[in-house]
Design a protein around this motif. Structure first.
Motif, PDB file in Angstrom:
ATOM      1  N   THR A   1      50.273  50.490 -12.953  1.00 47.22           N
ATOM      2  CA  THR A   1      49.086  51.555 -13.614  1.00 47.22           C
ATOM      3  C   THR A   1      49.172  51.361 -14.999  1.00 47.22           C
ATOM      4  N   ILE A   2      50.190  51.484 -15.814  1.00 45.64           N
ATOM      5  CA  ILE A   2      49.934  51.868 -17.510  1.00 45.64           C
ATOM      6  C   ILE A   2      50.346  49.830 -17.988  1.00 45.64           C
ATOM      7  N   GLU A   3      50.751  49.148 -17.270  1.00 48.34           N
ATOM      8  CA  GLU A   3      50.823  48.265 -18.007  1.00 48.34           C
ATOM      9  C   GLU A   3      49.991  47.274 -17.476  1.00 48.34           C
ATOM     10  N   ILE A   4      49.529  47.323 -16.471  1.00 48.86           N
ATOM     11  CA  ILE A   4      47.875  46.811 -15.965  1.00 48.86           C
ATOM     12  C   ILE A   4      46.745  47.611 -16.913  1.00 48.86           C
TER      13      ILE A   4
ATOM     14  N   ILE B   1      55.756  51.069 -24.069  1.00 48.90           N
ATOM     15  CA  ILE B   1      56.606  51.893 -24.590  1.00 48.90           C
ATOM     16  C   ILE B   1      57.135  52.373 -22.844  1.00 48.90           C
ATOM     17  N   ILE B   2      56.587  53.467 -23.007  1.00 46.64           N
ATOM     18  CA  ILE B   2      55.816  54.477 -21.503  1.00 46.64           C
ATOM     19  C   ILE B   2      56.730  53.186 -20.340  1.00 46.64           C
ATOM     20  N   ALA B   3      55.453  52.381 -20.042  1.00 44.62           N
ATOM     21  CA  ALA B   3      55.888  50.851 -18.437  1.00 44.62           C
ATOM     22  C   ALA B   3      57.028  49.998 -19.257  1.00 44.62           C
TER      23      ALA B   3
ATOM     24  N   LEU C   1      53.519  59.828  -6.690  1.00 41.55           N
ATOM     25  CA  LEU C   1      53.332  60.606  -7.875  1.00 41.55           C
ATOM     26  C   LEU C   1      53.133  60.603  -8.951  1.00 41.55           C
ATOM     27  N   ILE C   2      53.985  59.344  -9.096  1.00 39.12           N
ATOM     28  CA  ILE C   2      54.131  58.874 -10.429  1.00 39.12           C
ATOM     29  C   ILE C   2      52.978  57.866 -11.063  1.00 39.12           C
ATOM     30  N   ILE C   3      52.394  56.876  -9.782  1.00 42.52           N
ATOM     31  CA  ILE C   3      51.773  56.276 -10.012  1.00 42.52           C
ATOM     32  C   ILE C   3      50.468  57.508  -9.824  1.00 42.52           C
TER      33      ILE C   3
ATOM     34  N   ALA D   1      46.474  59.810 -14.001  1.00 41.44           N
ATOM     35  CA  ALA D   1      45.900  60.681 -14.512  1.00 41.44           C
ATOM     36  C   ALA D   1      46.146  60.710 -16.375  1.00 41.44           C
ATOM     37  N   PHE D   2      46.775  61.119 -16.263  1.00 42.76           N
ATOM     38  CA  PHE D   2      47.790  60.161 -18.078  1.00 42.76           C
ATOM     39  C   PHE D   2      46.936  59.134 -18.790  1.00 42.76           C
TER      40      PHE D   2
END
Length: 155
Positions: A53-56, A104-106, A126-128, A133-134
């Motif tokens: 989610t964050i990486e893409i 870094i988070i990803a 829930l993490i996704i 949302a972030f």
């Protein structure tokens, strides 16, 4: 690494970023379709998108930064091409620097969370959703707030 390559490829008249974004999209889609044919789409999606989610999203944003660079050269407006390219590169670099915390988070999620295969599906979802949302906050809401606050200060 992919994000930096997609950004840097923008210097090739924006086409480089577009090609790399398309290539990575096809690769990801093919990968997901392969799991779909094996009846593992949900398992795959809940595993990959924990960090994806964050990486893409970051890769897509880096591609946008590459397009800024390429388009600044292609469409300089009233500036010289070199001056426009400098300005576009600075704008693109601001985007890339803003993406570093996301990388870094990803990376953390990919290294320490994605591999927890026994995690309940609801926790993965829930993490996704939290990551999504972030991203909406970090990329859309927060910059808009900053822009509005800066406009209020000018008045």
């Amino acid at each position: 690494r992919v994000s930096f390559m997609v950004f840097a490829a923008g210097i090739v008249f924006s086409i480089g970023s577009g090609i790399l974004l398309f290539r990575n999209g096809v690769m990801l889609g093919s990968f997901q379709y392969f799991f779909h044919t094996k009846g593992l789409l949900l398992t795959s999606a809940l595993t990959i998108w924990i960090h994806g989610t964050i990486e893409i999203s970051s890769i897509i944003l880096a591609g946008g930064a590459g397009l800024i660079v390429g388009n600044s050269f292609l469409f300089p407006g009233t500036y010289s091409r070199l001056e426009s390219l400098k300005m576009g590169t600075i704008k693109g670099m601001k985007v890339i620097i803003g993406l570093i915390p996301l990388f870094i988070i990803a990376g953390f999620l990919e290294s320490f969370v994605t591999r927890l295969f026994e995690m309940p599906d609801i926790l993965k979802a829930l993490i996704i959703l939290s990551s999504l949302a972030f991203m909406v906050f970090y990329v859309i809401i927060y910059p808009n707030r900053l822009y509005k606050n800066a406009a209020v200060r000018k008045d």
